[in-house]
Design a protein around this motif. Sequence first.
Motif, mmCIF file in Angstrom:
data_model
loop_
_atom_site.group_PDB
_atom_site.id
_atom_site.type_symbol
_atom_site.label_atom_id
_atom_site.label_comp_id
_atom_site.label_asym_id
_atom_site.label_seq_id
_atom_site.Cartn_x
_atom_site.Cartn_y
_atom_site.Cartn_z
ATOM 1 N N UNK A 22 2.647 -15.672 17.873
ATOM 2 C CA UNK A 22 3.501 -15.965 16.712
ATOM 3 C C UNK A 22 4.679 -15.003 16.692
ATOM 4 N N UNK A 23 5.800 -15.421 16.099
ATOM 5 C CA UNK A 23 6.957 -14.528 16.040
ATOM 6 C C UNK A 23 6.732 -13.360 15.083
ATOM 7 N N UNK A 24 7.458 -12.275 15.324
ATOM 8 C CA UNK A 24 7.460 -11.114 14.429
ATOM 9 C C UNK A 24 8.774 -11.091 13.675
ATOM 10 N N UNK A 25 8.706 -10.688 12.413
ATOM 11 C CA UNK A 25 9.878 -10.620 11.549
ATOM 12 C C UNK A 25 10.119 -9.169 11.173
ATOM 13 N N UNK A 26 11.318 -8.666 11.459
ATOM 14 C CA UNK A 26 11.660 -7.285 11.111
ATOM 15 C C UNK A 26 11.859 -7.173 9.611
ATOM 16 N N UNK A 27 11.292 -6.112 9.038
ATOM 17 C CA UNK A 27 11.410 -5.828 7.609
ATOM 18 C C UNK A 27 11.516 -4.319 7.423
ATOM 19 N N UNK A 28 11.805 -3.909 6.231
ATOM 20 C CA UNK A 28 11.588 -2.543 5.771
ATOM 21 C C UNK A 28 11.094 -2.706 4.349
ATOM 22 N N UNK A 29 9.795 -2.989 4.240
ATOM 23 C CA UNK A 29 9.193 -3.414 2.977
ATOM 24 C C UNK A 29 8.268 -2.325 2.429
ATOM 25 N N UNK A 30 8.705 -1.584 1.392
ATOM 26 C CA UNK A 30 7.818 -0.580 0.787
ATOM 27 C C UNK A 30 6.628 -1.267 0.121
ATOM 28 N N UNK A 31 5.450 -0.720 0.324
ATOM 29 C CA UNK A 31 4.255 -1.304 -0.266
ATOM 30 C C UNK A 31 3.146 -0.252 -0.308
ATOM 31 N N UNK A 32 1.918 -0.689 -0.532
ATOM 32 C CA UNK A 32 0.767 0.221 -0.573
ATOM 33 C C UNK A 32 -0.330 -0.281 0.340
ATOM 34 N N UNK A 33 -1.153 0.659 0.785
ATOM 35 C CA UNK A 33 -2.379 0.307 1.489
ATOM 36 C C UNK A 33 -3.514 1.122 0.888
ATOM 37 N N UNK A 34 -4.695 0.569 0.968
ATOM 38 C CA UNK A 34 -5.900 1.256 0.524
ATOM 39 C C UNK A 34 -6.829 1.390 1.723
ATOM 40 N N UNK A 35 -7.084 2.613 2.116
ATOM 41 C CA UNK A 35 -8.074 2.906 3.150
ATOM 42 C C UNK A 35 -9.067 3.844 2.497
ATOM 43 N N UNK A 36 -10.137 3.307 2.001
ATOM 44 C CA UNK A 36 -11.068 4.105 1.207
ATOM 45 C C UNK A 36 -10.730 3.940 -0.258
ATOM 46 N N UNK A 37 -10.754 5.018 -1.004
ATOM 47 C CA UNK A 37 -10.586 4.923 -2.449
ATOM 48 C C UNK A 37 -9.141 5.108 -2.926
ATOM 49 N N UNK A 38 -8.302 5.750 -2.138
ATOM 50 C CA UNK A 38 -6.960 6.090 -2.613
ATOM 51 C C UNK A 38 -5.905 5.128 -2.062
ATOM 52 N N UNK A 39 -4.949 4.770 -2.930
ATOM 53 C CA UNK A 39 -3.801 3.971 -2.496
ATOM 54 C C UNK A 39 -2.747 4.912 -1.932
ATOM 55 N N UNK A 40 -2.119 4.500 -0.829
ATOM 56 C CA UNK A 40 -1.068 5.306 -0.211
ATOM 57 C C UNK A 40 0.182 4.462 -0.024
ATOM 58 N N UNK A 41 1.328 5.097 -0.169
ATOM 59 C CA UNK A 41 2.619 4.444 0.027
ATOM 60 C C UNK A 41 2.880 4.275 1.518
ATOM 61 N N UNK A 42 3.256 3.066 1.931
ATOM 62 C CA UNK A 42 3.586 2.773 3.323
ATOM 63 C C UNK A 42 4.790 1.836 3.350
ATOM 64 N N UNK A 43 5.320 1.588 4.535
ATOM 65 C CA UNK A 43 6.408 0.629 4.722
ATOM 66 C C UNK A 43 6.027 -0.320 5.852
ATOM 67 N N UNK A 44 6.126 -1.615 5.592
ATOM 68 C CA UNK A 44 5.922 -2.613 6.635
ATOM 69 C C UNK A 44 7.237 -2.714 7.401
ATOM 70 N N UNK A 45 7.185 -2.509 8.723
ATOM 71 C CA UNK A 45 8.380 -2.551 9.567
ATOM 72 C C UNK A 45 8.555 -3.897 10.258
ATOM 73 N N UNK A 46 7.452 -4.569 10.547
ATOM 74 C CA UNK A 46 7.540 -5.946 11.007
ATOM 75 C C UNK A 46 6.248 -6.665 10.672
ATOM 76 N N UNK A 47 6.335 -7.991 10.646
ATOM 77 C CA UNK A 47 5.235 -8.805 10.146
ATOM 78 C C UNK A 47 5.104 -10.053 10.996
#
Length: 126
Positions: A22-47
């Motif tokens: 499938x194709x990849x789409x370039x982004x700079x999308x601020x979002x969150x991820x949860x790995x365990x109990x805490x939410x952390x700020x991340x950026x999606x660079x491509x999708x």
Amino acid sequence: MRSRKGGLVESRLDGAHHLRATPRYKLFHPTEMNAGSAARRVHILNLSAGGALVYANNPPNPGTTLRLRCGGRSLPARVAWRDERRFGVAFLSPLADADIKEVIAAHDALVCPKSLSPSLARSASG
């Protein structure tokens, strides 16, 4: 550069050829991820339908299962690889085209808000 080869998408990154389903789409999308109990700020660079390239200050290790906020959903994913502050995740269930379009539309709204005049929007895009 991207081209189609028998249903696969060929892209050339860093001097190497990569074949993807499938194709990849370039982004700079601020979002969150949860790995365990805490939410952390991340950026999606491509999708893509199968996963994402993500940037974080302290990425999780390969094999870690997490939830990535993408559009209006929290998607379960597994870390496939890690390289300094960037890491790749594979979604446990592939995204539908409509889900990808929703994320891209939300990204585009942040990058080029509707309040900009059409001429400013065109000049901002290139």
